[in-house]
Design an enzyme around this catalytic site. Structure first.
Site, mmCIF file in Angstrom:
data_model
loop_
_atom_site.group_PDB
_atom_site.id
_atom_site.type_symbol
_atom_site.label_atom_id
_atom_site.label_comp_id
_atom_site.label_asym_id
_atom_site.label_seq_id
_atom_site.Cartn_x
_atom_site.Cartn_y
_atom_site.Cartn_z
ATOM 1 N N ARG A 120 81.138 65.727 33.768
ATOM 2 C CA ARG A 120 80.865 64.457 34.447
ATOM 3 C C ARG A 120 80.470 64.658 35.909
ATOM 4 O O ARG A 120 79.684 63.896 36.461
ATOM 5 C CB ARG A 120 82.109 63.571 34.328
ATOM 6 N N ILE B 114 77.689 54.460 37.345
ATOM 7 C CA ILE B 114 78.053 55.219 36.145
ATOM 8 C C ILE B 114 79.377 54.630 35.671
ATOM 9 O O ILE B 114 80.300 54.420 36.473
ATOM 10 C CB ILE B 114 78.145 56.740 36.426
ATOM 11 N N SER B 115 79.472 54.302 34.399
ATOM 12 C CA SER B 115 80.674 53.642 33.870
ATOM 13 C C SER B 115 81.893 54.548 33.965
ATOM 14 O O SER B 115 81.775 55.767 33.968
ATOM 15 C CB SER B 115 80.472 53.270 32.400
ATOM 16 N N GLN B 116 83.070 53.922 33.986
ATOM 17 C CA GLN B 116 84.299 54.709 34.035
ATOM 18 C C GLN B 116 84.460 55.478 32.714
ATOM 19 O O GLN B 116 83.991 55.023 31.672
ATOM 20 C CB GLN B 116 85.496 53.794 34.285
ATOM 21 N N PHE C 81 79.675 45.107 33.635
ATOM 22 C CA PHE C 81 78.485 45.952 33.759
ATOM 23 C C PHE C 81 77.496 45.315 34.723
ATOM 24 O O PHE C 81 77.544 44.098 34.949
ATOM 25 C CB PHE C 81 77.806 46.104 32.390
#
Ligand code: SAH
Length: 205
Positions: free
Chosen positions: A22, A48-50, A191
């Site tokens: 990541r 960037i999503s968790q 989002f």
């Protein structure tokens, strides 16, 4: 990593996440926070999503080694890289060319050769490569775009965040059945919005 404790059970998903660095997908200034369970800023005003959300969406998508997957919203490329380890082929669309170019360099560095990319508006899907067994949308929409529903294969699964009132979104799973589509509500999420058209250079959003 705390994904197991948060209820992610699919060992293939956990392994794909463990194998995907990541820290390569976040900005240098946030590298020490790469694995914190939080969304982080990337270029062009996007995020960037968790890790938990990436794991959860991947699990709910029910990807198999033969799946052909469409992703809308490449962003950093992290979700696509995780999917590439689980699926036969990943097609990913991003409206910001700069983000897509960066993501492509990451895919090449990781030798992920089963990812196809395109700059464009994901509302139109990718007709030339349709139908898709799985479709994942990583930006929030008011409704599932008609072209994406059309491009979902029979028995296909789509996971998409949909607006559910002011400031609220919920993750929804849509299945294509012989008679039409079925919908399941999953969890509340946040989002960035799915926007129309392609992004202009230097402009946020
Ligand atoms: N999946 C990404 C996170 C996505 S953030 C990751 O793993 O990093 C949402 C992304 O969707 C942003 O990069 C945004 O530019 C993109 N996006 C928004 N609307 C879009 C559209 N209509 N078509 C394609 N991409 C879109």
């Amino acid at each position: 990593m705390t994904l197991r404790r948060h209820g992610i059970r699919d060992t293939r998903v956990l392994q794909a996440m463990e194998e995907t660095p990541r820290e390569m997908f976040v900005e240098a200034a946030f590298r020490d926070q790469a694995w914190a369970d939080t969304a982080l800023p990337i270029a062009c005003g996007q995020t960037i999503s968790q890790p938990y959300i990436v794991a959860y969406m991947t699990e709910q998508l029910e990807v198999t080694p033969t799946s052909r997957v469409l992703e809308v919203g490449t962003g950093s490329g992290y979700q696509a890289a995780v999917l590439a380890r689980l699926a036969r082929r990943v097609y990913t669309i991003e409206r910001h060319r700069d983000l897509l170019e960066q993501a492509k360099r990451r895919f090449a560095a990781l030798r992920l050769s089963n990812i196809e990319t395109r700059v464009g508006d994901g509302h139109r899907g990718w007709p030339e490569a349709a139908p898709f067994d799985r479709i994942i949308v990583t930006a929030a929409a008011a409704h599932p775009p008609a072209a994406l529903l059309d491009q979902l294969a029979e028995d296909g699964v789509m996971v998409i965040p949909l607006d559910a009132g002011a400031m609220h979104q919920e993750l929804v799973r849509i299945r294509r059945t012989p008679g039409g589509f079925s919908r399941e509500r999953l969890i509340p999420v946040r989002f960035v919005p799915m926007l129309k058209g392609v992004g202009r250079r230097g402009k946020r959003g």
